[in-house]
Enzyme design. Structure first.
Site, mmCIF file in Angstrom:
data_model
loop_
_atom_site.group_PDB
_atom_site.id
_atom_site.type_symbol
_atom_site.label_atom_id
_atom_site.label_comp_id
_atom_site.label_asym_id
_atom_site.label_seq_id
_atom_site.Cartn_x
_atom_site.Cartn_y
_atom_site.Cartn_z
ATOM 1 N N ALA B 35 33.221 -0.203 12.657
ATOM 2 C CA ALA B 35 32.188 0.693 13.175
ATOM 3 C C ALA B 35 32.187 0.608 14.695
ATOM 4 C CB ALA B 35 30.820 0.284 12.640
ATOM 5 N N ASP B 36 31.983 1.742 15.365
ATOM 6 C CA ASP B 36 31.782 1.668 16.819
ATOM 7 C C ASP B 36 30.283 1.604 17.096
ATOM 8 O OD1 ASP B 36 30.764 4.261 16.681
ATOM 9 O OD2 ASP B 36 32.611 5.196 17.384
#
Lengths: 244, 77
Positions: B35-36
């Site tokens: 995930a960013d």
């Protein structure tokens, strides 16, 4: 299904024209205003006459809780928000050496922090929708500088930087963020200038005329439309060629 | 706890498009689930809706793993 727009400072001047132009193009429009309820209601009546839905919301854009409440009202009323036009702005002109701290802060709070708070608040519903557009009204003086407007110019230049940053942060969620930099637009303010000053002003403008609020409204409508879906992070100058 | 984990897991799988087996309590959103920063912000938004609660920004910043999210939600229940 009609798209839904929120226009800050939508009761008069450029904001009013933007609200009306969007209504003509089929948007439901929420009109934010700071104090002038009568003027806001007039715009609302015109929007209703165009067959679109509208609400008016009194809110100070530099107050986070008021801004959150405003965006919630829009989403509660219309179920979504497709477009935010950050237009609300004030001036407190003075030479830098005479400018009071309070004059500086007031302009930064409304014209720059207001853009931040409104952008932050609409980002949540727009992220969920996986679409949205934000259009910030900057000014050519944010590019060129202007004597007597250190506060205003700093805010308007700041808006251009924030536009680019928001565009980069939100592009992956299909939220497009652009700015418009109007030049000299004919308003109550420019009406008061004397003829000599006006003539000097016009010499700076290749098109040799002041802009109209509707010139800005049409540029907003273009950036908001599907014709501009590959444009983000830009500042569109609408200034008769004054700054190149 | 078990129920909270299942509900969180479903959201994580949907949002991040990852295999269900990878979503363990120890899994870090950024390191293990790719995930960013924006994905994490979005996940927190969805968790707020799912559990009908508000997670303050200061609290949200401390949520790094799936277990952090589950524990926080249970602590507020």
């Amino acid at each position: 299904m009609s798209k839904v727009a929120l226009v800050t400072g939508g009761s008069r001047g450029i904001g009013r024209e933007v609200a009306l132009e969007l209504a003509r193009r089929g948007y439901h429009v929420a009109i934010n205003y700071a104090g002038n309820e009568v003027k806001a209601q007039e715009v609302a009546s015109e929007i209703k006459a165009l067959g679109q839905q509208t609400i008016t919301i009194q809110a100070n854009v530099s107050d986070e809780s008021e801004v959150k409440g405003m965006v919630k009202s829009v989403v509660d009323q219309f179920g979504r928000i497709d477009l935010l036009v950050n237009n609300a702005g004030i001036t407190r002109d003075n030479l830098l050496m005479r400018m009071k701290e309070e004059e500086f802060d007031q302009v930064i709070n409304t014209n720059l922090k207001g853009v931040f708070l409104c952008t932050k608040a609409v980002t949540r519903p727009m992220m969920k929708q996986r679409s949205g557009k934000i259009i910030n009204i900057s000014s050519v003086v944010g590019i060129t500088g202007n004597p007597g407007q250190a506060n205003y110019v700093a805010a308007k230049a700041g808006v251009i930087g924030m536009t680019k940053t928001a565009a980069k942060e939100l592009a992956s969620r299909n939220i497009l963020v652009n700015a418009i930099a109007p030049g000299f637009i004919a308003t109550d303010m420019t009406d008061e200038l004397n003829d000599e000053l006006k003539a000097d002003l016009l010499k700076l403008i290749p098109l040799e005329r002041l802009g109209k609020a509707e010139d800005i409204a049409k540029a907003v409508a273009f950036l908001a439309s599907d014709d501009a879906n590959y444009i983000t992070g830009q500042t569109l100058q609408v200034d008769g060629g004054m700054v190149m | 706890m078990a129920d909270t984990f299942e509900r969180v897991k479903k959201i994580v799988v949907d949002r991040l498009d990852v295999e269900e087996e990878k979503v363990t309590l120890e899994a870090s959103f950024k390191d293990d689930l790719e995930a960013d920063s924006l994905d994490v912000v979005e996940l927190v938004m969805e968790l707020e809706d799912e559990f009908d609660m508000e997670i303050a920004d200061e609290e949200a910043e401390k949520i790094n793993t799936v277990g952090d999210a589950v524990n926080y939600i249970d602590s507020q229940a």
